[in-house]
Design an enzyme around this catalytic site. Structure first.
Site, PDB file in Angstrom:
ATOM      1  N   MET A 116      37.456  17.906 -15.386  1.00  0.00           N
ATOM      2  CA  MET A 116      36.810  16.604 -15.256  1.00  0.00           C
ATOM      3  C   MET A 116      36.937  16.039 -13.837  1.00  0.00           C
ATOM      4  O   MET A 116      36.166  15.168 -13.463  1.00  0.00           O
ATOM      5  CB  MET A 116      37.381  15.615 -16.277  1.00  0.00           C
ATOM      6  CG  MET A 116      36.947  15.928 -17.706  1.00  0.00           C
ATOM      7  SD  MET A 116      35.149  15.990 -17.952  1.00  0.00           S
ATOM      8  CE  MET A 116      34.722  14.262 -17.677  1.00  0.00           C
ATOM      9  N   GLY A 143      40.778  22.325 -14.962  1.00  0.00           N
ATOM     10  CA  GLY A 143      40.289  23.651 -15.321  1.00  0.00           C
ATOM     11  C   GLY A 143      41.370  24.673 -15.606  1.00  0.00           C
ATOM     12  O   GLY A 143      41.082  25.865 -15.701  1.00  0.00           O
ATOM     13  N   VAL A 184      36.959  21.549 -21.666  1.00  0.00           N
ATOM     14  CA  VAL A 184      37.279  20.880 -20.408  1.00  0.00           C
ATOM     15  C   VAL A 184      38.665  20.260 -20.470  1.00  0.00           C
ATOM     16  O   VAL A 184      39.170  19.922 -21.538  1.00  0.00           O
ATOM     17  CB  VAL A 184      36.225  19.799 -20.045  1.00  0.00           C
ATOM     18  CG1 VAL A 184      34.845  20.411 -19.909  1.00  0.00           C
ATOM     19  CG2 VAL A 184      36.191  18.681 -21.068  1.00  0.00           C
ATOM     20  N   CYS A 185      39.269  20.122 -19.293  1.00  0.00           N
ATOM     21  CA  CYS A 185      40.579  19.483 -19.170  1.00  0.00           C
ATOM     22  C   CYS A 185      40.571  18.704 -17.857  1.00  0.00           C
ATOM     23  O   CYS A 185      39.530  18.251 -17.392  1.00  0.00           O
ATOM     24  CB  CYS A 185      41.692  20.519 -19.232  1.00  0.00           C
ATOM     25  SG  CYS A 185      41.659  21.717 -17.885  1.00  0.00           S
ATOM     26  N   TYR A 186      41.721  18.541 -17.247  1.00  0.00           N
ATOM     27  CA  TYR A 186      41.830  17.785 -15.998  1.00  0.00           C
ATOM     28  C   TYR A 186      41.239  18.553 -14.809  1.00  0.00           C
ATOM     29  O   TYR A 186      40.401  18.045 -14.084  1.00  0.00           O
ATOM     30  CB  TYR A 186      43.300  17.466 -15.687  1.00  0.00           C
ATOM     31  CG  TYR A 186      43.974  16.622 -16.725  1.00  0.00           C
ATOM     32  CD1 TYR A 186      43.832  15.239 -16.730  1.00  0.00           C
ATOM     33  CD2 TYR A 186      44.756  17.202 -17.716  1.00  0.00           C
ATOM     34  CE1 TYR A 186      44.444  14.465 -17.689  1.00  0.00           C
ATOM     35  CE2 TYR A 186      45.375  16.432 -18.686  1.00  0.00           C
ATOM     36  CZ  TYR A 186      45.217  15.060 -18.659  1.00  0.00           C
ATOM     37  OH  TYR A 186      45.822  14.296 -19.623  1.00  0.00           O
TER      38      TYR A 186
END
Length: 95
Positions: free
Chosen positions: A91, A66, A62-64
Site C-alpha cells: 500500500m 509487499g 496486499v500489505c504495507y
C-alpha cells in the site's frame, strides 16, 4: 504457487478481471485507507473467507510494503485459489 506483481499489474487484475483483494494489514491502518472492495484478512476471519470466496477469481494480496503479502499469498494459493498474487511495494506504492 503465488506470483509477485507490480502495482499497475494489480490494478489491471482488480479492474479487468474482477480480482479479489485481501489486505493483511492491521485494523487501524486498514481503516485509514485501503483499495476499494478490499477485505481485511486475519486469523479471525480466514476460515470464513476461505468458505465464501470465489476461488476461481484472481486473488491480489496486499500489505504495507509487499513483504507479508508474499507469505499470505502463498498460504492462500495452497488453499485452492486458481491464481494468487502478492503486490510488490504494498500500500506504500498504491496511488
Amino acid at each position: 504457487m503465488f506470483e509477485r506483481i507490480s502495482v499497475s499489474q494489480a490494478a489491471e487484475i482488480i479492474e479487468k478481471e474482477e480480482g479479489l483483494v485481501v489486505d493483511v494489514r492491521d485494523p487501524n491502518t486498514f481503516a485509514q485507507g485501503h483499495i476499494e472492495g478490499a477485505i481485511r484478512l486475519d486469523n479471525q476471519n480466514l476460515a470464513e473467507f476461505l468458505e465464501s470466496a470465489d476461488k476461481s477469481k484472481p486473488l491480489v494480496v496486499v500489505c504495507y510494503h509487499g513483504n507479508a503479502s508474499q507469505g499470505a499469498a502463498d498460504v492462500l494459493n495452497q488453499q485452492g485459489f486458481a491464481r494468487s498474487y502478492s503486490m510488490d511495494g504494498g500500500m506504500s506504492e498504491w496511488v
